[in-house]
Design a protein around this motif. Structure first.
Motif, short mmCIF file in Angstrom:
data_model
loop_
_atom_site.label_atom_id
_atom_site.label_comp_id
_atom_site.label_asym_id
_atom_site.label_seq_id
_atom_site.Cartn_x
_atom_site.Cartn_y
_atom_site.Cartn_z
N ALA A 7 0.88 -1.17 0.00
CA ALA A 7 0.00 0.00 0.00
C ALA A 7 0.91 1.22 0.00
N GLN A 8 0.65 2.16 -0.89
CA GLN A 8 1.54 3.31 -1.05
C GLN A 8 0.79 4.63 -0.91
N VAL A 9 1.41 5.54 -0.17
CA VAL A 9 0.93 6.92 -0.05
C VAL A 9 1.85 7.80 -0.88
N GLY A 10 1.26 8.62 -1.72
CA GLY A 10 2.03 9.56 -2.52
C GLY A 10 2.13 9.11 -3.97
N CYS A 11 1.59 9.93 -4.85
CA CYS A 11 1.61 9.63 -6.29
C CYS A 11 2.28 10.75 -7.08
N GLY A 12 3.15 11.49 -6.42
CA GLY A 12 3.90 12.54 -7.10
C GLY A 12 5.10 11.95 -7.82
N VAL A 13 6.07 12.79 -8.13
CA VAL A 13 7.25 12.36 -8.89
C VAL A 13 7.95 11.18 -8.21
N ARG A 14 8.31 11.32 -6.94
CA ARG A 14 9.01 10.23 -6.24
C ARG A 14 8.09 9.02 -6.04
N GLY A 15 6.83 9.28 -5.77
CA GLY A 15 5.88 8.18 -5.60
C GLY A 15 5.77 7.33 -6.85
N LYS A 16 5.82 7.98 -8.02
CA LYS A 16 5.77 7.23 -9.28
C LYS A 16 6.99 6.33 -9.43
N PHE A 17 8.16 6.80 -8.98
CA PHE A 17 9.36 5.95 -9.03
C PHE A 17 9.19 4.72 -8.15
N HIS A 18 8.67 4.92 -6.94
CA HIS A 18 8.46 3.79 -6.04
C HIS A 18 7.44 2.82 -6.64
N LEU A 19 6.34 3.37 -7.14
CA LEU A 19 5.30 2.53 -7.73
C LEU A 19 5.87 1.71 -8.89
N ASP A 20 6.65 2.35 -9.72
CA ASP A 20 7.26 1.64 -10.85
C ASP A 20 8.14 0.50 -10.34
N GLY A 21 8.86 0.74 -9.26
CA GLY A 21 9.70 -0.32 -8.69
C GLY A 21 8.89 -1.53 -8.25
N TRP A 22 7.78 -1.27 -7.59
CA TRP A 22 6.93 -2.39 -7.17
C TRP A 22 6.39 -3.14 -8.39
N LEU A 23 5.93 -2.36 -9.36
CA LEU A 23 5.29 -2.97 -10.54
C LEU A 23 6.30 -3.70 -11.44
N CYS A 24 7.56 -3.31 -11.38
CA CYS A 24 8.59 -4.00 -12.18
C CYS A 24 8.99 -5.34 -11.56
N ASN A 25 8.46 -5.63 -10.39
CA ASN A 25 8.77 -6.88 -9.70
C ASN A 25 7.48 -7.61 -9.31
N PRO A 26 6.66 -7.96 -10.31
CA PRO A 26 5.34 -8.55 -10.01
C PRO A 26 5.39 -9.91 -9.33
N GLU A 27 6.52 -10.60 -9.46
CA GLU A 27 6.64 -11.90 -8.80
C GLU A 27 6.83 -11.73 -7.29
N ARG A 28 7.23 -10.52 -6.85
CA ARG A 28 7.48 -10.27 -5.43
C ARG A 28 6.46 -9.36 -4.77
N PHE A 29 5.84 -8.44 -5.57
CA PHE A 29 4.98 -7.42 -4.97
C PHE A 29 3.65 -7.28 -5.71
N ASP A 30 2.62 -7.04 -4.93
CA ASP A 30 1.28 -6.80 -5.46
C ASP A 30 0.78 -5.49 -4.86
N VAL A 31 0.68 -4.46 -5.67
CA VAL A 31 0.20 -3.15 -5.19
C VAL A 31 -1.31 -3.24 -5.05
N ILE A 32 -1.76 -3.22 -3.80
CA ILE A 32 -3.19 -3.39 -3.54
C ILE A 32 -3.91 -2.08 -3.25
N ALA A 33 -3.15 -1.01 -2.93
CA ALA A 33 -3.79 0.26 -2.59
C ALA A 33 -2.86 1.43 -2.85
N LEU A 34 -3.46 2.53 -3.27
CA LEU A 34 -2.77 3.81 -3.42
C LEU A 34 -3.53 4.86 -2.64
N CYS A 35 -2.78 5.85 -2.16
CA CYS A 35 -3.38 6.94 -1.40
C CYS A 35 -2.69 8.24 -1.80
N ASP A 36 -3.48 9.27 -2.04
CA ASP A 36 -2.95 10.60 -2.30
C ASP A 36 -4.05 11.60 -1.99
#
Length: 159
Positions: A7-36
């Motif tokens: 679950a991630q808070v923040g969808c700004g510039v840095r938040g997008k980098f973190h989100l991309d990191g999670w999504l580039c590793n789908p075998e390890r991470f499942d993004v279930i929630a976003l908050c902004d």
């Protein structure tokens, strides 16, 4: 291999980098929630990534509803401690957040204590320590060529 919910808070510039990191590793991470706080921006980010996690404008409700393994936040530093407290209260297993870790030594000690006491693994994004220019500054400090350093403020460009 265990897959962790995020679950991630923040969808700004840095938040997008973190989100991309999670999504580039789908075998390890499942993004279930976003908050902004900016609901429109959050929806645009989710749509641009082609994902449909639960969307929130309240971090406390998001954590309560989703109980993620990993809590990531890319926010202004003045809310770091309150978000760490929230993650500890909601029993997350890991946290990833931006620098600076805290705005004071006392706050950093409180964050460290909370993570240690609740068994939370925390990662603070401090990747600039690998820049050769900052390694040179450390050499100068360690050699005693610079007086006692109380604070360093620097701007860096990614990559």
């Amino acid at each position: 291999m265990k897959k962790y919910t995020v679950a991630q808070v923040g969808c700004g510039v840095r938040g997008k980098f973190h989100l991309d990191g999670w999504l580039c590793n789908p075998e390890r991470f499942d993004v279930i929630a976003l908050c902004d706080l900016d609901e429109t921006k959050m929806k645009e980010v989710a749509a641009a990534q082609g994902i449909s996690p639960a969307l929130y404008t309240d971090a406390e409700k998001m954590l309560s509803d989703t109980s993620p393994d990993v809590f990531c936040f890319s926010t202004l530093p003045d809310v770091r401690l309150s978000l760490v407290e929230l993650g500890a209260r909601d029993s997350v297993k890991g946290m990833a957040f931006e620098k600076p870790m805290a705005l004071s030594i006392a706050e950093a000690q409180r964050i460290t204590r909370l993570c240690r006491d609740h068994g939370i693994k925390a990662v603070v994004s401090h990747q600039q320590k690998y820049l050769t220019s900052l390694q040179k500054v450390k050499e100068l400090i360690d050699a005693g060529d610079i007086c006692k350093v109380l604070q360093i403020t620097a701007d860096c460009q990614a990559w």
